[in-house]
Structures are given as structure tokens and as C-alpha cells.
Scaffold this active site. Structure first.
Site, PDB file in Angstrom:
ATOM      1  N   ASP A   1     -10.557   4.165  -1.447  1.00  0.00           N
ATOM      2  CA  ASP A   1     -11.178   3.129  -0.603  1.00  0.00           C
ATOM      3  C   ASP A   1     -12.693   3.050  -0.763  1.00  0.00           C
ATOM      4  OD1 ASP A   1      -8.616   2.884   0.241  1.00  0.00           O
ATOM      5  OD2 ASP A   1      -9.060   3.092   2.374  1.00  0.00           O
TER       6      ASP A   1
ATOM      7  N   ASP B   1       0.834  -1.210   0.000  1.00  0.00           N
ATOM      8  CA  ASP B   1       0.000   0.000   0.000  1.00  0.00           C
ATOM      9  C   ASP B   1       0.867   1.259   0.000  1.00  0.00           C
ATOM     10  OD1 ASP B   1      -1.830   1.981   0.506  1.00  0.00           O
ATOM     11  OD2 ASP B   1      -2.855   0.903   2.107  1.00  0.00           O
TER      12      ASP B   1
HETATM   13  C1  GLA Z   1      -5.488   2.211   2.765  1.00  0.00           C
HETATM   14  C2  GLA Z   1      -5.981   1.068   1.870  1.00  0.00           C
HETATM   15  C3  GLA Z   1      -7.023   0.272   2.630  1.00  0.00           C
HETATM   16  C4  GLA Z   1      -6.430  -0.270   3.911  1.00  0.00           C
HETATM   17  C5  GLA Z   1      -5.867   0.862   4.753  1.00  0.00           C
HETATM   18  C6  GLA Z   1      -5.101   0.351   5.954  1.00  0.00           C
HETATM   19  O1  GLA Z   1      -6.484   3.142   3.025  1.00  0.00           O
HETATM   20  O2  GLA Z   1      -6.497   1.568   0.683  1.00  0.00           O
HETATM   21  O3  GLA Z   1      -7.499  -0.799   1.825  1.00  0.00           O
HETATM   22  O4  GLA Z   1      -5.414  -1.194   3.611  1.00  0.00           O
HETATM   23  O5  GLA Z   1      -4.987   1.685   3.994  1.00  0.00           O
HETATM   24  O6  GLA Z   1      -4.477   1.375   6.692  1.00  0.00           O
END
Ligand code: GLA
Length: 395
Positions: A220, A152
């Protein structure tokens, strides 16, 4: 001279193949030949995860019938990390006393274990990232028996923003993903590589070249119809970039988390299946209602997502809030979703000839599990508000 010219031509052909959208490339690791199916901790549990939670989800994946329906990965998201020791080796925090034992447990259930990190110094939740420790971390994951890594971008975003030009920033991002690809590969363990950088810089155009088996195409998701629909319906036009081993990822499922109606969750699942998206459940598998289990384990719907041809579906038409999406399947049939994005029921007509069929087709209603026999156009149907009429159609 002639030999040299042939060699140059071969090199040019090989590199142009690498750039073809959707084409398999030498960068690929041979994994995820179908979109990964499993579960991820983030959407429901966020930071509240520990060893016991993960074990309970693995057990529930088996007892609910999800494993037998095709779900395989149990993926631990952010907040498992502890600190590094004097040698720089990452250790889990106290909520995960023994990651290798957890992996052994998950494997003993016939499932696979995934983990999460960031190319930055910190993750999104401000836990330890992999920056400067990529090889060490990949080796640690392999030693634990990890099968899947979600990587990520988060913590690297400040460095990218500070770059002198957007191109220089993108290069920092791409190089960071290549670095972890190479680190994972050097371990010799098959580890699915999931890129999470929210679709930046049209990742679908270069995700395969950095070894991505899947890449998030958006920011997200959350457990509301508006956000799920915004993400799902925005995927139009991306189908040509996906294929076996390299998938567009419109984010994890929210089915069963409670913020949508059953019709809305059926829309979510049907749309993700047409999109040939990874199916990573994001709910608490230990407390599912029969309705949630039925949505997540519908064999016909899963067969659409996992179809052997590995072709992503796309939007065929839009008429105000009515959208028709279709996905070509290996046997020549098509999955067809008639979606109603309005909140109240709407009556519409489906013209099968516009979907590449004749005026009459054989059809099965996948959510009703009902064979409709031969149906003729214009076929009139009433679709519930925020719902879908989901068919498998053949000649
Ligand atoms: C980001 C990702 C999410 C999750 C969070 C965790 O927002 O896009 O899917 O993994 O981080 O902190």
C-alpha cells in the site's frame, strides 16, 4: 499428417503468444484500453464511507472538471459489505441502503461505479469476502450496475500460507483470480477486473492470463513522499509487461491529501503518468484547493498517461538522487521526467542524444505549461527538492 503438424504448430504459436509479456491474450475482456482514471474511497476515507459520501464525490468529480479531464470511475473500496441472506446473496450494510440506486445516480452523472471484494472469506478490513460465493457476487454486482471490481487477496492469505509448498500456495491464489474472472465474464456485463495482491509472485508475468485489466505491483501507498517515491521509483523494468487492457498498478494517488508538498505531488502525478499507471485519485474531491485540481487535471500530463500507444515508460538513467525517466508517445515524441529525489534543489544537465534524439530538440515544460521552443544539450536545469522537471520532447 501434414494437417496435424500444421495444427500443432498453430497451437504452439498461439500459446507462446499468450505468454509474451505485454501481449494481448485471449483472456482479456476488451476493457481498459487506456489506464483507468477515476477515484477510490480508501486513501482518504478508509472505513468512513456511506452512500452520501460516494454521491458527493461523484458530484464533485463533475463540478471540479475532473470528469471532463477523463476521470470516470467512482470506486467504493472496503467496508460497504453487510451480511449474506439465507440464499447466500450479499447485501450492503446499512450505510449503503440501495446499491442499485447509487449506481444509477453515478451513471446519471456520466460516470461509472466500482466495488471491492476479496477472494477470501473476509476482506482486509474483516468484512464479508467472496469465498465460495464468487458467481453469486458477480451476478449481484452486475444486477446493481457495477462497472469495476477491485479484488483484494487479503482474506485468502492464511490459506496460501498453509499450503504445503510455495507453488501450491501460488496456485490457490491464481485459481481464485481465475474463478472471479470467469464469474464476471459469465454475467455478460463489462466489468474492469483489478487484481490487488501487492505484486506477489511477480504478478506482471501472469496477470493477463487470469484476466486482470490491472494489477497492483506493490504494497500500500501512503501520503508521505518516502513511501510514494519508494513505490514509484521501484517500477523500473516493468514497462514491457503493460499494454492496452493490462496495466501495472503502483496503487492509487495521494495527491491532495495533505501529507506532501505541491512539488512532491507533481512528482507523484508525473511519475504515475510516465508509468502509464491507473490514475485513481484518493483525496476528498469536495474540498480540493485550486492547486490540487490543477495537478489532477493538467491536460498535458493526463495526455502522457493516456497516450494511445499505451507504452509504459521506464528509467533511462540514475545519477545519485537524479533519475531520468522517459515514456515513448504515439506521435514519436517522448515524455521525459528529470526527478530529484534529494530534499534540496539540485542542478543537473540533460543530454537529449541519450534519450534517442539529436543534440537539439523541441520541448514543452508540462507543469509550467510553457513551450520552451528548441533547446540544446547539455541543457542545464535546477530541479526543486523531491521535485520534477517534466517535459514533452520531440525532434
Ligand atoms: C488493502 C489494499 C488497500 C485497501 C485496503 C482495504 O490494504 O491494498 O488498497 O483496499 O486493503 O481494506
Amino acid at each position: 499428417m501434414k494437417l496435424l503438424r500444421i495444427r500443432i504448430a498453430c497451437v504452439a504459436l498461439a500459446s507462446s503468444l499468450l505468454l509474451l509479456p505485454g501481449a494481448a491474450s485471449a483472456q482479456q475482456n476488451g476493457l481498459a484500453m487506456r489506464p483507468p482514471m477515476g477515484w477510490n474511497s480508501w486513501n482518504h476515507f478508509h472505513r468512513k464511507i456511506d452512500d452520501a459520501t460516494i454521491r458527493a464525490q461523484a458530484e464533485a468529480m463533475v463540478s471540479s472538471g475532473m470528469r471532463d479531464a477523463g476521470y470516470t470511475y467512482i470506486n467504493i473500496d472496503d467496508t460497504w459489505q453487510g451480511t449474506r441472506d439465507a440464499q447466500g446473496i450479499i447485501h450492503p450494510n446499512s450505510r449503503f441502503p440501495d446499491m442499485k440506486a447509487l449506481a444509477d445516480f453515478v451513471h446519471s452523472k456520466g460516470l461509472k461505479l466500482g466495488i471491492y471484494s476479496s477472494p477470501g472469506t473476509l476482506t482486509c478490513a474483516k468484512f464479508e469476502g467472496s469465498y465460495g460465493h464468487e458467481l453469486q457476487d458477480a451476478q449481484t454486482y452486475a444486477a446493481w450496475g457495477i462497472d469495476y471490481l477491485k479484488y483484494d487477496l487479503c482474506g485468502l492469505r492464511d490459506q496460501i500460507k498453509a499450503a504445503p509448498t510455495p507453488e501450491a500456495g501460488n496456485k490457490i491464489m491464481v485459481d481464485a483470480y481465475i474463478k472471479m474472472r470467469d464469474a464476471l465474464r459469465s454475467t455478460g456485463r463489462p466489468i474492469v477486473y483489478s487484481l490487488c495482491q501487492y505484486g506477489n509472485d511477480a504478478v506482471w508475468r501472469w496477470g493477463t492470463t487470469v484476466g486482470g485489466n490491472l494489477w497492483r505491483t506493490t504494497g500500500d501507498i501512503n501520503d508521505h513522499y518516502s513511501r510514494m517515491a519508494e513505490i514509484g521509483f521501484s517500477q523500473a523494468g516493468l514497462s514491457r509487461f503493460a499494454g492496452p487492457g493490462h496495466w501495472n498498478d503502483p496503487d492509487m494517488l495521494e495527491v491532495g491529501n495533505g501529507g506532501m508538498t505541491a512539488d512532491e505531488y507533481r512528482t507523484h502525478m508525473a511519475l504515475w503518468a510516465i508509468l502509464t499507471a491507473p490514475l485513481l485519485a484518493g483525496n476528498d474531491l469536495t474540498t480540493m484547493t485550486p492547486e490540487t485540481i490543477a495537478i489532477l487535471t493538467n491536460r498535458d500530463v493526463i495526455a502522457v498517461d493516456q497516450d494511445a500507444a499505451g507504452k509504459q515508460g521506464d528509467r533511462v538513467s540514475a545519477e545519485g538522487p537524479i533519475e531520468i525517466w522517459a515514456k515513448p508517445l504515439e506521435d514519436g515524441s517522448k515524455a521525459v521526467g528529470v526527478f530529484n529525489r534529494a530534499p534540496s534543489p539540485l542542478t543537473t544537465q540533460v543530454d537529449f542524444s541519450k534519450l534517442g534524439f539529436g543534440h537539439a530538440v523541441k520541448a514543452k515544460d508540462l507543469w509550467q505549461a510553457k513551450d520552451l521552443g528548441t533547446i540544446r544539450e547539455p541543457y542545464t536545469v535546477t530541479v526543486p527538492g523531491h521535485g520534477v522537471f517534466f517535459l514533452r520532447v520531440s525532434k
